[in-house]
Write a protein that holds these residues in place. Structure first.
Motif, short mmCIF file in Angstrom:
data_model
loop_
_atom_site.label_atom_id
_atom_site.label_comp_id
_atom_site.label_asym_id
_atom_site.label_seq_id
_atom_site.Cartn_x
_atom_site.Cartn_y
_atom_site.Cartn_z
N GLU A 125 -7.66 8.71 10.95
CA GLU A 125 -7.62 7.24 11.66
C GLU A 125 -9.08 6.95 12.23
N LYS A 126 -9.17 6.00 12.17
CA LYS A 126 -10.64 5.48 12.79
C LYS A 126 -11.09 6.26 13.65
N GLU A 127 -10.19 6.28 15.00
CA GLU A 127 -10.55 6.84 16.13
C GLU A 127 -10.66 8.59 16.26
N GLU A 128 -9.91 9.14 15.19
CA GLU A 128 -10.08 10.48 15.01
C GLU A 128 -11.34 10.69 14.45
N VAL A 153 -19.25 5.38 11.42
CA VAL A 153 -17.76 5.43 11.34
C VAL A 153 -17.28 4.14 10.49
N ASP A 154 -17.69 3.09 10.83
CA ASP A 154 -17.57 1.83 10.09
C ASP A 154 -17.92 2.01 8.27
N ASN A 155 -19.02 2.68 8.19
CA ASN A 155 -19.44 2.85 6.80
C ASN A 155 -18.48 3.54 5.90
N THR A 156 -18.17 4.85 6.78
CA THR A 156 -17.17 5.77 6.10
C THR A 156 -15.92 5.05 5.70
N PHE A 157 -15.34 4.38 6.61
CA PHE A 157 -13.93 3.70 6.55
C PHE A 157 -14.11 2.60 5.25
N ASP A 165 -5.68 0.04 4.70
CA ASP A 165 -4.59 0.00 5.70
C ASP A 165 -5.17 0.76 7.01
N GLY A 166 -6.35 0.81 7.27
CA GLY A 166 -6.93 1.27 8.57
C GLY A 166 -6.78 2.70 8.82
N ARG A 167 -6.52 3.57 7.68
CA ARG A 167 -6.43 5.15 7.71
C ARG A 167 -6.65 5.46 6.24
N ILE A 168 -7.22 6.77 6.52
CA ILE A 168 -7.38 7.70 5.00
C ILE A 168 -6.67 8.51 4.72
N ASP A 169 -5.92 8.33 3.49
CA ASP A 169 -4.73 9.41 3.28
C ASP A 169 -5.78 10.61 2.22
#
Length: 210
Positions: A125-128, A153-157, A165-169
């Motif tokens: 997740e973004k905070e992590e 962080v924003d660029n990575t996401f 969906d706001g998280r990376i699986d």
């Protein structure tokens, strides 16, 4: 004619034979033997029990046995496969194997994913990611503005979170790594190929202080 008593370290709890570890990792038997000497040095550096405690791990890898750092804690936790608060010899070899230059990229990708999945939810997740970026910067004594960290962080996401969906699986992470191989650059330690010649330079360069 009697034999002189051995001065070698006694086998610590959790010891495994080099041939077994070599068969299950990227290392050869000779490399595992060299890692045993390295392990012994680390495991007797502060607490003399033949096991690697967090303070000893941080001293060897991060030069400081007391400075709290999320990155150092996370790496220790991932090496501590049994989750019992110490790193045994078999755990040490198996975990280091992931960092061998010849280790499969899939293993490196999976380890890196776990490193960032701080809550163990199976997603980054973004905070992590933000917390880990800050920890890595702190460990490297780099100081970036809050805006610069947010940009990272924003660029990575924006690249990795392909379904938005706001998280990376794990699948998204795998695709991100393929497109950005530099994201795994810290997952290979070249000197592990030459472990029988000399110990890694980061080990035992500092002494424990009271």
């Amino acid at each position: 004619m009697g034999c002189a008593p051995s001065k070698q370290f006694k086998r610590p709890p959790g010891y495994e034979e080099p041939a077994v570890l070599a068969a299950q990792t990227t290392f050869t038997v000779n490399e595992v033997e060299a890692l045993r000497e390295l392990y012994n040095k680390m495991s007797y550096s502060i607490i003399k029990d033949g096991l690697i405690h967090k303070e000893e791990f941080q001293l060897a890898l991060f030069r400081n046995s007391r400075k709290a750092n999320l990155f150092a804690d996370r790496v220790f936790d991932l090496f501590d496969l049994k989750r019992n608060g110490v790193i045994e010899f078999g755990e040490f070899v198996r975990s280091l194997s992931v960092f061998h230059p010849k280790a499969p990229k899939s293993e490196k990708t999976a380890f890196a994913f776990k490193l960032y999945d701080l809550r163990g939810t199976g997603y980054i997740e973004k905070e992590e990611l933000r917390e880990m970026v800050l920890a890595l910067l702190d460990e490297s004594d780099l100081h970036l503005s809050e805006c610069a960290v947010e940009a990272i962080v924003d660029n990575t996401f924006s690249q990795a979170d392909s379904n938005g969906d706001g998280r990376i699986d794990p699948e998204e992470w795998e695709e991100f790594v393929k497109a950005n191989p530099a994201s795994l650059r810290n997952m290979s330690l070249p000197y592990l190929q030459d472990i029988t010649m000399a110990f890694p330079s980061f080990v035992m360069h500092s002494e424990a202080h009271d």
